[in-house]
Design an enzyme around this catalytic site. Structure first.
Site, PDB file in Angstrom:
ATOM      1  N   ASP A  87     -33.092 -28.453  -7.005  1.00 19.88           N
ATOM      2  CA  ASP A  87     -33.069 -28.364  -8.452  1.00 19.88           C
ATOM      3  C   ASP A  87     -31.752 -27.698  -8.853  1.00 19.88           C
ATOM      4  O   ASP A  87     -30.853 -27.535  -8.019  1.00 19.88           O
ATOM      5  CB  ASP A  87     -34.286 -27.601  -8.985  1.00 19.88           C
ATOM      6  CG  ASP A  87     -34.389 -26.201  -8.398  1.00 19.88           C
ATOM      7  OD1 ASP A  87     -33.400 -25.712  -7.800  1.00 19.88           O
ATOM      8  OD2 ASP A  87     -35.468 -25.575  -8.533  1.00 19.88           O
ATOM      9  N   ARG A 146       0.860  -1.184   0.000  1.00 19.55           N
ATOM     10  CA  ARG A 146       0.000   0.000   0.000  1.00 19.55           C
ATOM     11  C   ARG A 146       0.892   1.229   0.000  1.00 19.55           C
ATOM     12  O   ARG A 146       1.769   1.371   0.856  1.00 19.55           O
ATOM     13  CB  ARG A 146      -0.906  -0.016   1.224  1.00 19.55           C
ATOM     14  CG  ARG A 146      -1.863   1.159   1.371  1.00 19.55           C
ATOM     15  CD  ARG A 146      -2.548   1.050   2.740  1.00 19.55           C
ATOM     16  NE  ARG A 146      -3.595   2.019   2.944  1.00 19.55           N
ATOM     17  CZ  ARG A 146      -4.254   2.163   4.104  1.00 19.55           C
ATOM     18  NH1 ARG A 146      -3.933   1.385   5.134  1.00 19.55           N
ATOM     19  NH2 ARG A 146      -5.202   3.057   4.223  1.00 19.55           N
ATOM     20  N   GLU A 196     -12.818   5.073   0.463  1.00 20.52           N
ATOM     21  CA  GLU A 196     -12.789   5.860   1.695  1.00 20.52           C
ATOM     22  C   GLU A 196     -13.522   7.188   1.561  1.00 20.52           C
ATOM     23  O   GLU A 196     -13.346   8.081   2.395  1.00 20.52           O
ATOM     24  CB  GLU A 196     -11.339   6.116   2.106  1.00 20.52           C
ATOM     25  CG  GLU A 196     -10.545   4.848   2.364  1.00 20.52           C
ATOM     26  CD  GLU A 196      -9.097   5.118   2.704  1.00 20.52           C
ATOM     27  OE1 GLU A 196      -8.780   5.223   3.904  1.00 20.52           O
ATOM     28  OE2 GLU A 196      -8.281   5.225   1.778  1.00 20.52           O
TER      29      GLU A 196
END
Length: 440
Positions: free
Chosen positions: A394, A89, A163
């Site tokens: 199903d 980051r 953010e």
């Protein structure tokens, strides 16, 4: 680097990310890279699916240059052995060109081929993004990094942290923007909620000062990820001692289609890696007093002893049943029907595999739907009642049941370091069957 398997041009091979773990890139100690080294050594259930050396909020601004050097050193040395993906980051901000340029310089330094880390870097996490034009700026920064270092175009993924209101609205633009010749937004990987800064951006207030829950943001992020073929990840859960609260948050998220969550500690990583997996054993739930209550397994009975429900035998096949504030007198058959309505079953891995295999066999024999029967002996306050319920399976039911198995198969394929834990948890035979079911 992880190759993308493409039904569109933007799908990573990984369909699920459970854990998103951040580590400071530099701390004020003799070994400033100590936290990075600890994270790089994590293995098995303690190792996250995505490790984020965090050179933004988790690292003091005065130490971020050193943080870049630490990422280069630690990832170059240990990245090849780390079992998850590595996505550092970097700094970024939608309103600050200088911060964006600083983020570009950080990415450029981290991926310098001479440093030896780039071959283990899967992408970057970009915080504080704004509208879709800002996402394109981050994408262009990554294009420049790839060009200047001679990397394959699109080889670095981009994950963003939502953010702000701008970023939340931008998720609705991705379907029309991704794939245009003017950008390479198909490099997008994760959409990650950042509720703390989102709260600040929204000018939200609560009486206690605690963060709002923001269920709308989590829903919108999950929806945006689904629409664009990406993966949604929830933000950090700050109360690291509240394991029950963390689990409940993950349970709520999974009901929204959001499997991944931020982890702040190795213990949270274990929880986030484990919680989405099918349980080892099945369990029955009793709905009473506005909540779901786990029944205890004792021999062949599922037992409840508590204040939320009472059951008394009145004689002559009549009973008094209280669930929360609702109290009724019922005959035996009425009681069974009431308890069928008031209970549900959480299937184990074995249960899911059994049911899927049975339906697949029925399909091969030309049957489009079959009934699956689930039965149990309930014990409430010492009074036992046998209940039995049928559920029609199903193709739609089969596909819905397939999701937790698809998750398990995805983890099994991409995290071989966790296979031993799976064998201990489920047994090798069940694991083998789970890896093979679901191909029809």
């Amino acid at each position: 680097m992880t190759e993308r398997s493409r039904t569109t041009d933007r799908h990573y091979e990984r369909a699920f990310v459970r854990s998103f773990f951040t580590s400071p890139t530099a701390v004020d100690e003799d070994d400033s890279a100590k936290m990075l080294r600890r994270a790089a050594a994590l293995r098995g259930m303690e190792a996250p699916d995505v490790w984020v050396p965090d050179n933004e909020d988790a690292t003091a601004p005065s130490m971020r240059d050193e943080g870049v050097e630490n990422i280069r050193e630690v990832v170059a040395e240990h990245g090849g052995d780390f079992p998850g993906e590595i996505h550092p980051r970097v700094v970024w901000h939608r309103d600050d060109p200088a911060t964006r340029y600083e983020g570009f310089q950080q990415m450029l330094a981290i991926t310098d081929p001479d440093a030896g880390a780039v071959e283990h870097i899967d992408g970057f996490v970009i915080p504080e993004v704004g509208d879709v034009d800002d996402w394109k700026k981050a994408d262009e920064a990554l294009q420049r990094v790839e060009t200047e270092h001679g990397l394959d175009p699109g080889s670095l993924s981009m994950s963003v942290i939502v953010e702000s209101g701008e970023a939340e609205l931008a998720m609705g633009d991705l379907r029309t923007e991704m794939g245009k010749p003017s950008n390479t937004l198909e490099r997008l990987f994760l959409l990650v909620d950042g509720e703390v800064d989102y709260t600040k951006d929204m000018r939200a207030m609560t009486p206690t000062g605690e963060l709002p829950a923001w269920p709308e943001l989590r829903h919108n992020t999950s929806r945006g990820a689904s629409a664009a073929g990406l993966i949604a990840v929830d933000g950090p859960y700050d109360d690291i001692r509240d394991v029950a609260g963390y689990r409940e948050r993950m349970r709520e998220n999974r009901a929204k289609g959001m499997t991944g969550i931020w982890a702040l500690t190795p213990n949270q990583v274990v929880e986030s890696n484990t919680a989405p997996l099918p349980p080892k054993t099945g369990r029955w739930l009793l709905h009473a007093g506005g909540r779901d209550i786990d029944l205890d397994r004792e021999d062949d009975r599922h037992v409840y002893r508590g204040d939320a429900a009472d059951l008394d035998a009145l004689g002559d096949d009549r009973y008094r049943l209280r669930l929360g504030d609702d109290e009724r007198e019922l005959e035996a058959e009425e009681l069974r029907e009431a308890l069928v309505d008031a209970t549900s079953y959480v299937p184990s891995m074995t249960d899911i595999v059994d049911s899927m295999e049975e339906f697949e066999a029925a399909k091969e024999n030309g049957r489009g739907a079959i009934a699956m029967t689930q039965s149990a002996t309930l014990d409430i306050d010492g009074v036992t009642v046998d209940v039995e319920a049928d559920r029609m399976w199903d193709e739609a039911t089969y596909q819905a049941a397939k999701t937790p198995i698809t998750l398990f198969q995805d983890v099994y394929a991409h995290r071989p370091d966790q296979r031993e834990a799976f064998a201990e948890r489920y047994g090798e035979a069940v694991v083998e069957r789970a890896t093979e079911v679901g191909d029809t």
